[in-house]
Write a protein that holds these residues in place. Structure first.
Motif, PDB file in Angstrom:
ATOM      1  N   GLY A 264      -3.958  44.613  -8.951  1.00  0.00           N
ATOM      2  CA  GLY A 264      -4.544  44.989 -10.235  1.00  0.00           C
ATOM      3  C   GLY A 264      -4.462  43.905 -11.286  1.00  0.00           C
ATOM      4  O   GLY A 264      -3.857  42.845 -11.066  1.00  0.00           O
ATOM      5  N   ALA A 265      -5.096  44.147 -12.412  1.00  0.00           N
ATOM      6  CA  ALA A 265      -5.244  43.211 -13.540  1.00  0.00           C
ATOM      7  C   ALA A 265      -6.238  42.100 -13.163  1.00  0.00           C
ATOM      8  O   ALA A 265      -6.656  42.002 -12.010  1.00  0.00           O
ATOM      9  CB  ALA A 265      -3.905  42.632 -13.974  1.00  0.00           C
ATOM     10  N   ASP A 266      -6.580  41.255 -14.128  1.00  0.00           N
ATOM     11  CA  ASP A 266      -7.525  40.180 -13.811  1.00  0.00           C
ATOM     12  C   ASP A 266      -6.800  39.083 -13.026  1.00  0.00           C
ATOM     13  O   ASP A 266      -5.571  39.058 -12.978  1.00  0.00           O
ATOM     14  CB  ASP A 266      -8.188  39.645 -15.086  1.00  0.00           C
ATOM     15  CG  ASP A 266      -7.170  39.104 -16.062  1.00  0.00           C
ATOM     16  OD1 ASP A 266      -6.488  38.120 -15.724  1.00  0.00           O
ATOM     17  OD2 ASP A 266      -7.010  39.686 -17.164  1.00  0.00           O
TER      18      ASP A 266
ATOM     19  N   GLY B 279      -7.541  43.216  -9.725  1.00  0.00           N
ATOM     20  CA  GLY B 279      -8.013  44.603  -9.692  1.00  0.00           C
ATOM     21  C   GLY B 279      -9.502  44.774  -9.909  1.00  0.00           C
ATOM     22  O   GLY B 279      -9.964  45.899 -10.133  1.00  0.00           O
ATOM     23  N   TYR B 280     -10.247  43.688  -9.836  1.00  0.00           N
ATOM     24  CA  TYR B 280     -11.691  43.811 -10.088  1.00  0.00           C
ATOM     25  C   TYR B 280     -12.461  43.579  -8.784  1.00  0.00           C
ATOM     26  O   TYR B 280     -13.167  42.595  -8.623  1.00  0.00           O
ATOM     27  CB  TYR B 280     -12.103  42.862 -11.215  1.00  0.00           C
ATOM     28  CG  TYR B 280     -11.484  43.328 -12.522  1.00  0.00           C
ATOM     29  CD1 TYR B 280     -12.153  44.235 -13.347  1.00  0.00           C
ATOM     30  CD2 TYR B 280     -10.187  42.945 -12.876  1.00  0.00           C
ATOM     31  CE1 TYR B 280     -11.558  44.713 -14.508  1.00  0.00           C
ATOM     32  CE2 TYR B 280      -9.588  43.424 -14.036  1.00  0.00           C
ATOM     33  CZ  TYR B 280     -10.273  44.305 -14.840  1.00  0.00           C
ATOM     34  OH  TYR B 280      -9.692  44.804 -15.982  1.00  0.00           O
TER      35      TYR B 280
ATOM     36  N   ALA C   1      -1.790  48.232 -10.680  1.00  0.00           N
ATOM     37  CA  ALA C   1      -2.142  48.133 -12.109  1.00  0.00           C
ATOM     38  C   ALA C   1      -3.658  48.171 -12.253  1.00  0.00           C
ATOM     39  O   ALA C   1      -4.291  47.183 -12.616  1.00  0.00           O
ATOM     40  CB  ALA C   1      -1.563  46.837 -12.689  1.00  0.00           C
ATOM     41  N   LEU C   2      -4.222  49.334 -11.915  1.00  0.00           N
ATOM     42  CA  LEU C   2      -5.678  49.491 -12.003  1.00  0.00           C
ATOM     43  C   LEU C   2      -6.070  50.430 -13.137  1.00  0.00           C
ATOM     44  O   LEU C   2      -7.246  50.715 -13.324  1.00  0.00           O
ATOM     45  CB  LEU C   2      -6.227  50.068 -10.685  1.00  0.00           C
ATOM     46  CG  LEU C   2      -6.083  49.200  -9.439  1.00  0.00           C
ATOM     47  CD1 LEU C   2      -6.448  50.001  -8.194  1.00  0.00           C
ATOM     48  CD2 LEU C   2      -6.960  47.964  -9.545  1.00  0.00           C
ATOM     49  N   GLY C   3      -5.079  50.916 -13.884  1.00  0.00           N
ATOM     50  CA  GLY C   3      -5.349  51.907 -14.935  1.00  0.00           C
ATOM     51  C   GLY C   3      -5.304  53.310 -14.345  1.00  0.00           C
ATOM     52  O   GLY C   3      -5.631  53.521 -13.172  1.00  0.00           O
ATOM     53  N   ALA C   4      -4.850  54.259 -15.164  1.00  0.00           N
ATOM     54  CA  ALA C   4      -4.748  55.653 -14.711  1.00  0.00           C
ATOM     55  C   ALA C   4      -6.042  56.393 -15.074  1.00  0.00           C
ATOM     56  O   ALA C   4      -6.636  56.094 -16.103  1.00  0.00           O
ATOM     57  CB  ALA C   4      -3.556  56.327 -15.401  1.00  0.00           C
TER      58      ALA C   4
ATOM     59  N   GLY D 249      -0.359  51.181 -14.890  1.00  0.00           N
ATOM     60  CA  GLY D 249      -1.253  50.904 -16.028  1.00  0.00           C
ATOM     61  C   GLY D 249      -1.385  49.425 -16.308  1.00  0.00           C
ATOM     62  O   GLY D 249      -1.599  48.616 -15.416  1.00  0.00           O
ATOM     63  N   GLY D 250      -1.209  49.055 -17.587  1.00  0.00           N
ATOM     64  CA  GLY D 250      -1.397  47.658 -17.979  1.00  0.00           C
ATOM     65  C   GLY D 250      -0.116  46.828 -17.926  1.00  0.00           C
ATOM     66  O   GLY D 250      -0.014  45.810 -18.616  1.00  0.00           O
TER      67      GLY D 250
ATOM     68  N   ASP E  61      -0.166  43.044 -17.452  1.00  0.00           N
ATOM     69  CA  ASP E  61      -0.590  42.333 -18.665  1.00  0.00           C
ATOM     70  C   ASP E  61       0.634  42.002 -19.525  1.00  0.00           C
ATOM     71  O   ASP E  61       0.707  40.939 -20.150  1.00  0.00           O
ATOM     72  CB  ASP E  61      -1.578  43.183 -19.486  1.00  0.00           C
ATOM     73  CG  ASP E  61      -2.878  43.446 -18.737  1.00  0.00           C
ATOM     74  OD1 ASP E  61      -3.181  42.695 -17.798  1.00  0.00           O
ATOM     75  OD2 ASP E  61      -3.585  44.404 -19.085  1.00  0.00           O
TER      76      ASP E  61
ATOM     77  N   ARG F 169       0.486  49.636 -30.372  1.00  0.00           N
ATOM     78  CA  ARG F 169      -0.587  49.334 -29.411  1.00  0.00           C
ATOM     79  C   ARG F 169      -1.951  49.478 -30.060  1.00  0.00           C
ATOM     80  O   ARG F 169      -2.854  48.685 -29.838  1.00  0.00           O
ATOM     81  CB  ARG F 169      -0.515  50.323 -28.234  1.00  0.00           C
ATOM     82  CG  ARG F 169       0.252  49.779 -27.076  1.00  0.00           C
ATOM     83  CD  ARG F 169       0.211  50.725 -25.921  1.00  0.00           C
ATOM     84  NE  ARG F 169      -0.403  50.127 -24.760  1.00  0.00           N
ATOM     85  CZ  ARG F 169      -0.506  50.728 -23.583  1.00  0.00           C
ATOM     86  NH1 ARG F 169      -0.059  51.947 -23.426  1.00  0.00           N
ATOM     87  NH2 ARG F 169      -1.074  50.122 -22.563  1.00  0.00           N
TER      88      ARG F 169
ATOM     89  N   ARG G 145      -8.600  50.708 -28.565  1.00  0.00           N
ATOM     90  CA  ARG G 145      -8.015  51.851 -27.863  1.00  0.00           C
ATOM     91  C   ARG G 145      -8.104  53.144 -28.658  1.00  0.00           C
ATOM     92  O   ARG G 145      -7.683  54.193 -28.169  1.00  0.00           O
ATOM     93  CB  ARG G 145      -6.536  51.574 -27.558  1.00  0.00           C
ATOM     94  CG  ARG G 145      -6.301  50.474 -26.559  1.00  0.00           C
ATOM     95  CD  ARG G 145      -4.826  50.296 -26.314  1.00  0.00           C
ATOM     96  NE  ARG G 145      -4.284  51.352 -25.481  1.00  0.00           N
ATOM     97  CZ  ARG G 145      -4.193  51.272 -24.163  1.00  0.00           C
ATOM     98  NH1 ARG G 145      -4.575  50.201 -23.538  1.00  0.00           N
ATOM     99  NH2 ARG G 145      -3.699  52.285 -23.455  1.00  0.00           N
TER     100      ARG G 145
ATOM    101  N   ARG H 149      -9.395  56.268 -26.961  1.00  0.00           N
ATOM    102  CA  ARG H 149      -8.493  56.811 -25.942  1.00  0.00           C
ATOM    103  C   ARG H 149      -7.311  57.533 -26.581  1.00  0.00           C
ATOM    104  O   ARG H 149      -6.828  58.535 -26.081  1.00  0.00           O
ATOM    105  CB  ARG H 149      -7.982  55.678 -25.049  1.00  0.00           C
ATOM    106  CG  ARG H 149      -9.011  55.231 -24.044  1.00  0.00           C
ATOM    107  CD  ARG H 149      -8.473  54.141 -23.185  1.00  0.00           C
ATOM    108  NE  ARG H 149      -7.307  54.563 -22.419  1.00  0.00           N
ATOM    109  CZ  ARG H 149      -6.622  53.736 -21.641  1.00  0.00           C
ATOM    110  NH1 ARG H 149      -6.972  52.493 -21.510  1.00  0.00           N
ATOM    111  NH2 ARG H 149      -5.589  54.178 -20.973  1.00  0.00           N
TER     112      ARG H 149
HETATM  113  N1  UDP Z   1      -7.863  47.044 -14.441  1.00  0.00           N
HETATM  114  C1  UDP Z   1      -8.157  46.555 -13.183  1.00  0.00           C
HETATM  115  N2  UDP Z   1      -9.361  46.872 -12.635  1.00  0.00           N
HETATM  116  C2  UDP Z   1     -10.285  47.640 -13.269  1.00  0.00           C
HETATM  117  C3  UDP Z   1      -9.956  48.144 -14.565  1.00  0.00           C
HETATM  118  C4  UDP Z   1      -8.725  47.827 -15.120  1.00  0.00           C
HETATM  119  O1  UDP Z   1      -7.360  45.866 -12.586  1.00  0.00           O
HETATM  120  O2  UDP Z   1     -11.344  47.880 -12.706  1.00  0.00           O
HETATM  121  C5  UDP Z   1      -6.568  46.696 -15.029  1.00  0.00           C
HETATM  122  C6  UDP Z   1      -6.643  46.051 -16.390  1.00  0.00           C
HETATM  123  O3  UDP Z   1      -6.883  44.659 -16.268  1.00  0.00           O
HETATM  124  C7  UDP Z   1      -5.265  46.376 -16.965  1.00  0.00           C
HETATM  125  C8  UDP Z   1      -4.948  47.730 -16.317  1.00  0.00           C
HETATM  126  O4  UDP Z   1      -5.857  47.881 -15.226  1.00  0.00           O
HETATM  127  O5  UDP Z   1      -4.337  45.417 -16.501  1.00  0.00           O
HETATM  128  C9  UDP Z   1      -5.142  48.918 -17.223  1.00  0.00           C
HETATM  129  O6  UDP Z   1      -4.481  48.755 -18.402  1.00  0.00           O
HETATM  130  P1  UDP Z   1      -4.462  49.891 -19.514  1.00  0.00           P
HETATM  131  O7  UDP Z   1      -3.525  49.437 -20.560  1.00  0.00           O
HETATM  132  O8  UDP Z   1      -5.842  50.271 -19.900  1.00  0.00           O
HETATM  133  O9  UDP Z   1      -3.852  51.094 -18.649  1.00  0.00           O
HETATM  134  P2  UDP Z   1      -2.993  52.338 -19.075  1.00  0.00           P
HETATM  135  O10 UDP Z   1      -1.585  51.804 -19.229  1.00  0.00           O
HETATM  136  O11 UDP Z   1      -3.537  52.879 -20.345  1.00  0.00           O
HETATM  137  O12 UDP Z   1      -3.168  53.231 -17.862  1.00  0.00           O
END
Ligand code: UDP
Length: 248
Positions: free
Chosen positions: A111-113, A139-140, A164-167, A190-191, A194, A217, A224, A227
């Motif tokens: 996950g993440a970029d 994660g893309y 770490a793809l987001g919930a 989640g993030g 990052d 945040r 955000r 959300r």
């Molecule tokens: N992310 C990813 N692929 C996607 C969409 C999001 O890897 O297609 C990653 C994004 O880069 C970030 C994480 O998922 O690192 C989501 O972070 P966010 O803070 O939105 O998540 P939350 O903690 O609110 O679930």
């Protein structure tokens, strides 16, 4: 399992961060073939479960649900159930890395970029030298690439799969492939990568102590706000929710 507190029907065990760590250490030691799915349950997941039966069954099947956010803890306290403390995905990841440094655990980061994923692995190598990041993938990716990633994770057999793809996308992804991942524990965080990579700054301790991390945040990432509108709606609904079979 310990006593639970139901929040809008979702059973959160009364478990502290230290107890969560003990539990996960035992899961790793037991070395079961079945993947242990940890859901860090935030208000968004709880709200989504109210209308999404598939997500609800994923949560019901998970090994552990932790209280990801002060909103969950506060609602439990107002309703008299009292969850002991927050166990957020981000805090849990850092604690697992600390513990993993003592116990030489292995991790796969999904996950993440790409830059964040790479940097996260570098930070771990520098800060937690006894932890091995056996693999990572940004994660893309397209759904067609899922199998390649699943096969890679399967061949590397990590102790922890950090997603770490987001919930709730992470929870769905873990559940979909849980029989093939060959990891001991999988957690949607989640993030958090990052934060680990330094791309996003965590709220200072004082803000966290004052339970104002959500505001910090929002100030740092104003996009955000939409959300975060879910937070007051969640609080209102959850406080007055009538549990059909309450164990509060
Ligand atoms: N992310 C990813 N692929 C996607 C969409 C999001 O890897 O297609 C990653 C994004 O880069 C970030 C994480 O998922 O690192 C989501 O972070 P966010 O803070 O939105 O998540 P939350 O903690 O609110 O679930």
């Amino acid at each position: 399992m310990k006593q639970v507190v139901k929040i809008m029907g979702i059973p959160f065990p009364k478990i502290t961060m230290d107890e969560t760590l003990d539990k996960l250490s035992r899961v790793i030691e037991q070395n079961n073939s079945e993947l242990y799915h940890v859901v860090t349950g935030n208000p968004e997941i709880v709200m989504a479960c109210q209308h999404d039966r598939q997500l609800r069954s994923i949560i019901d099947e998970a090994g552990l649900i932790t209280a990801d956010g002060i909103g969950i803890v506060m609602v439990s306290q107002i309703r008299g159930g009292s969850l002991p403390e927050r166990v957020t995905g981000c805090d849990l990841l850092f604690k697992l890395l600390e513990e993993g440094n003592k116990k030489s655990w292995s991790f796969y980061l999904l996950g993440a970029d790409e830059a964040t994923s790479k940097k996260s692995a570098e930070v771990i190598a520098q800060t937690y030298p006894n932890v091995s990041v056996v693999g990572r993938h940004h994660g893309y990716f397209k759904p067609e690439e899922d199998l390649e990633i699943v096969n890679e994770i399967q061949s590397l057999a990590p102790d922890f799969l950090i997603v770490a793809l987001g919930a709730p996308y992470a929870e769905r992804w873990i559940h979909k492939y849980k029989d093939d991942l060959n990891a001991r524990v999988a957690i949607g965080v989640g993030g958090s990568l990052d934060v680990l990579a330094g791309k996003v700054k965590r709220a200072p301790q004082l803000w966290q102590k004052l339970h104002m991390e959500w505001l910090y945040r929002l100030m740092k990432q104003p996009s955000r706000w939409r959300r975060q509108l879910i937070l007051p709606r969640f609080a209102w609904k959850a406080i007055f929710y009538r549990e059909s079979n309450s164990s509060n």
